[in-house]
Design a protein around this motif. Structure first.
Motif, mmCIF file in Angstrom:
data_model
loop_
_atom_site.group_PDB
_atom_site.id
_atom_site.type_symbol
_atom_site.label_atom_id
_atom_site.label_comp_id
_atom_site.label_asym_id
_atom_site.label_seq_id
_atom_site.Cartn_x
_atom_site.Cartn_y
_atom_site.Cartn_z
ATOM 1 N N ARG B 232 0.836 -1.205 0.000
ATOM 2 C CA ARG B 232 0.000 0.000 0.000
ATOM 3 C C ARG B 232 0.871 1.255 0.000
ATOM 4 N NH1 ARG B 232 -3.007 -3.015 3.629
ATOM 5 N NH2 ARG B 232 -2.029 -1.999 5.427
ATOM 6 N N PHE B 233 1.906 1.206 0.814
ATOM 7 C CA PHE B 233 2.807 2.359 0.926
ATOM 8 C C PHE B 233 3.394 2.724 -0.438
ATOM 9 C CE2 PHE B 233 7.160 3.980 1.817
ATOM 10 C CZ PHE B 233 6.827 5.103 2.546
ATOM 11 N N LEU B 234 3.826 1.709 -1.184
ATOM 12 C CA LEU B 234 4.426 1.972 -2.492
ATOM 13 C C LEU B 234 3.374 2.477 -3.479
ATOM 14 C CD1 LEU B 234 6.923 -1.037 -2.758
ATOM 15 C CD2 LEU B 234 7.411 1.366 -2.245
ATOM 16 N N ASN B 235 2.179 1.950 -3.359
ATOM 17 C CA ASN B 235 1.110 2.442 -4.227
ATOM 18 C C ASN B 235 0.825 3.919 -3.970
ATOM 19 O OD1 ASN B 235 -0.284 0.527 -6.153
ATOM 20 N ND2 ASN B 235 -0.098 -0.789 -4.354
ATOM 21 N N GLU B 236 0.916 4.306 -2.696
ATOM 22 C CA GLU B 236 0.712 5.719 -2.372
ATOM 23 C C GLU B 236 1.809 6.580 -2.989
ATOM 24 O OE1 GLU B 236 0.484 5.798 1.879
ATOM 25 O OE2 GLU B 236 -1.291 4.498 1.867
ATOM 26 N N LEU B 237 3.040 6.079 -2.948
ATOM 27 C CA LEU B 237 4.140 6.829 -3.552
ATOM 28 C C LEU B 237 3.866 7.027 -5.038
ATOM 29 C CD1 LEU B 237 7.379 5.275 -1.980
ATOM 30 C CD2 LEU B 237 6.139 7.341 -1.322
ATOM 31 N N LYS B 238 3.459 5.951 -5.659
ATOM 32 C CA LYS B 238 3.148 6.002 -7.098
ATOM 33 C C LYS B 238 2.062 7.053 -7.363
ATOM 34 C CE LYS B 238 1.769 4.222 -11.212
ATOM 35 N NZ LYS B 238 2.491 3.924 -12.429
ATOM 36 N N ASP B 239 1.044 7.042 -6.488
ATOM 37 C CA ASP B 239 -0.046 8.005 -6.645
ATOM 38 C C ASP B 239 0.452 9.440 -6.508
ATOM 39 O OD1 ASP B 239 -1.707 5.909 -7.003
ATOM 40 O OD2 ASP B 239 -2.559 5.939 -4.979
ATOM 41 N N GLN B 240 1.527 9.587 -5.717
ATOM 42 C CA GLN B 240 2.087 10.928 -5.551
ATOM 43 C C GLN B 240 2.959 11.313 -6.746
ATOM 44 O OE1 GLN B 240 4.218 11.046 -1.805
ATOM 45 N NE2 GLN B 240 2.551 9.959 -0.791
ATOM 46 N N GLY B 241 3.029 10.429 -7.709
ATOM 47 C CA GLY B 241 3.802 10.745 -8.907
ATOM 48 C C GLY B 241 5.274 10.385 -8.818
ATOM 49 N N ILE B 242 5.636 9.657 -7.764
ATOM 50 C CA ILE B 242 7.036 9.232 -7.645
ATOM 51 C C ILE B 242 7.241 7.979 -8.492
ATOM 52 C CG2 ILE B 242 8.800 8.427 -6.044
ATOM 53 C CD1 ILE B 242 7.423 10.050 -3.865
#
Lengths: 337, 337
Positions: B232-242
């Motif tokens: 989930r944490f990595l998905n959030e990063l992805k969502d932040q455009g990282i």
DNA sequence: TTGTACGCGTTATCAT
DNA sequence: ATGATAACGCGTACAA
């Protein structure tokens, strides 16, 4: 720095110092303070050996464990140690593998260390041959013996366990109800608990009047950490013409191997192969897809075991057997109804 | 049953019994046999507390560990216990979590138990604030302190470690050489060792004159057992455009989460995402595909640490620091050259 | 080669 | 409320 030094500096006798330390009988508040101040100033700590000699106890419990690096046993040791610590006990840990001579040696060494009780973690301590369990009853003649996940009937031996039979029975029935009958039972331990699980599997078939296919009961004797090895093992079974649409494993590691097997054969999980593991460990979440697993509520078991241990040491009468139920945790390797 | 009983039954003095038991000085073979026979017959075991009191040692070593249910620390404890056992030592295990007060308390309680030495398993024992490490030097003033995977400069403290800096540096370079520059560094521990790994990552970029993108250095503060949480944490990063095409993790659990993330995003491993873990644990084999990981030769580290421990207790002069190299074990989550 | 006697540092039992 | 003293069971210096 011993109790004499303190008594001199505080201008009292060692008896008074001892009383202050142990809070026993009454000491005049003023005297108490004087003594405590000196103790504080000197950073004095009573000698645990001398205390042990006098009281015939150092408040330490021996923890026996086949292999504390095993993902499941490690958790058990962790919970047990934590509970004992809170109860004011020290833990002497001793891993002794799965062979009788080493288990016996380990028990004797811990008893020689004068532990207050012995905790055997895991069902591997029960030997198939009843005579070989004499080392347990011998130990119980000296100190209380607490067993986790084992069933042994003997005075001063207290067993705390999960009903592995029932848990496996229910898991098997769940698979049968979902229409799968060719369920491979995969296990790697012939310990008491291991055999209980196996009978649960068999009982499910019997209760449904479905004949048991002996080819579908397979013992894996490789390392407990060799997931690729399990995968190879299943591939060999397949090559031998043994077919199955579900794997019920006695351990999550085996289940993880089954998932790898499905991948190697291009089988879809759970449509073409269902998988159920045991212990609901971290491996179930690491695997892809996450593995349905039987959770045997280890934390509860351990906390209960330690309660019984401490209560027994306090002279309370405690039940010989304490049995909890397991629980099937459904994840992504099954499609049960 | 004590040494007096034995001496009476054997018709000798307690001194002779003691000599027989400890193999010291010379006893006439005939006398020896007589004594041994009585000991055997009575099943006599010397009282460890009395012995401890006289010798000021019960041959026990305190093992401190943040959490012995951690898959990596459990293995370390296992190896250490095994080596100590072979050396004739008992292990008093104490898990103390990651907070300073608990660590201090644990150290004090073990010292009060009069352990011969203290082994601290894992880098979590070093505090960021230098003053907070006083509890270690204080302990070292009483008994030798052995640290695994930690680096602490103090008399009577002996550190055995893997060069985490170099290992991470090399792993990062391997990714850079394979053409991947947007490498996410994912970690969950700011311990000394944790920070060493991070600097290894950074040093690789610096050595290649590639600017470091701070967004690609991410700290995960969830549970150490929550693989879905990492996903989930990595998905959030992805969502932040990282964006990133590789994950270098300070722990296999984090790497397993990264693999889950790839799955959730439909990314191909290793073509679209490379993953490298740390510790080369069972998780690397459970994950699909199997995770490339840095192996820090834990067994060697532990065996060396115990050797130093025992030698020091025997009065030999030993090196303060012993450093081994790590090794990148390539599996299926990378396509390195 | 073997035995006597003391010290190790507590706790607990008596006295006072 | 406090102090003197006897266990607890072993190792060992010293004596024989």
């Amino acid at each position: 720095m011993n109790i004499y030094d303190i008594s001199k500096q505080a201008g009292v006798s060692i008896a008074t110092v001892s009383r202050v330390l142990n809070g026993s009988s009454s000491v005049k508040p003023k005297t108490r303070k004087k003594v405590l101040d000196v103790i504080e100033k000197c950073g004095y700590t009573p000698n645990a050996f001398a205390r042990g000699l006098g009281l015939d106890s150092m408040n330490s419990i021996g923890i026996l464990c086949a292999d504390c690096s095993d993902i499941y046993l490690a958790k058990a040791v962790y919970y047990i140690e934590g509970n004992l610590r809170e109860g004011g006990y020290n833990c002497i840990l001793r891993c002794c593998g799965y062979d009788l001579p080493n288990k016996q040696r380990a028990v004797n060494l811990l008893l020689a260390q004068r532990v207050d009780a012995l905790i055997m973690v895991g069902s591997s301590f029960i030997e198939a041959n009843p005579e070989d369990n004499k080392y347990i009853s011998d130990a119980a003649a000296q100190v209380p013996v607490l067993m986790l996940n084992a069933d042994f009937d003997c005075p001063n031996v207290f067993c705390t366990m999960c009903d592995d039979f029932k848990a496996t029975l229910e898991a098997t029935l769940a698979l049968l109800h979902s229409g799968i009958e060719d369920i491979l039972y995969l296990y790697n331990s012939r310990s008491h608990s291991g055999l209980k699980k196996l009978s649960g599997y068999q009982a499910a078939f019997t209760s449904k009047d479905i004949p048991i296919n002996k080819q579908l009961i397979q013992f894996y004797q490789g390392s407990r950490e060799d997931i690729p090895g399990v995968c190879r093992f299943l591939n060999e079974l397949k090559d031998q013409g043994i077919t199955f649409h579900a794997v019920l494993a006695s351990d999550d590691m085996l289940a993880a191997g089954a998932v790898k097997y499905a991948k190697s054969q291009g089988l879809t999980i759970p449509d073409e192969l269902s998988v159920i593991g045991f212990n609901n460990s971290l491996l179930t979440e690491c695997s892809e897809p996450a593995i349905t697993s039987i959770d045997n509520h280890l934390e509860t078991l351990c906390s209960q075991l330690v309660k019984i241990c401490i209560s027994t040491l306090n002279g309370e009468e405690m039940p010989q057997k304490t049995i909890f139920s397991g629980e099937l945790i459904q994840k992504a390797t099954t499609n049960l109804k």
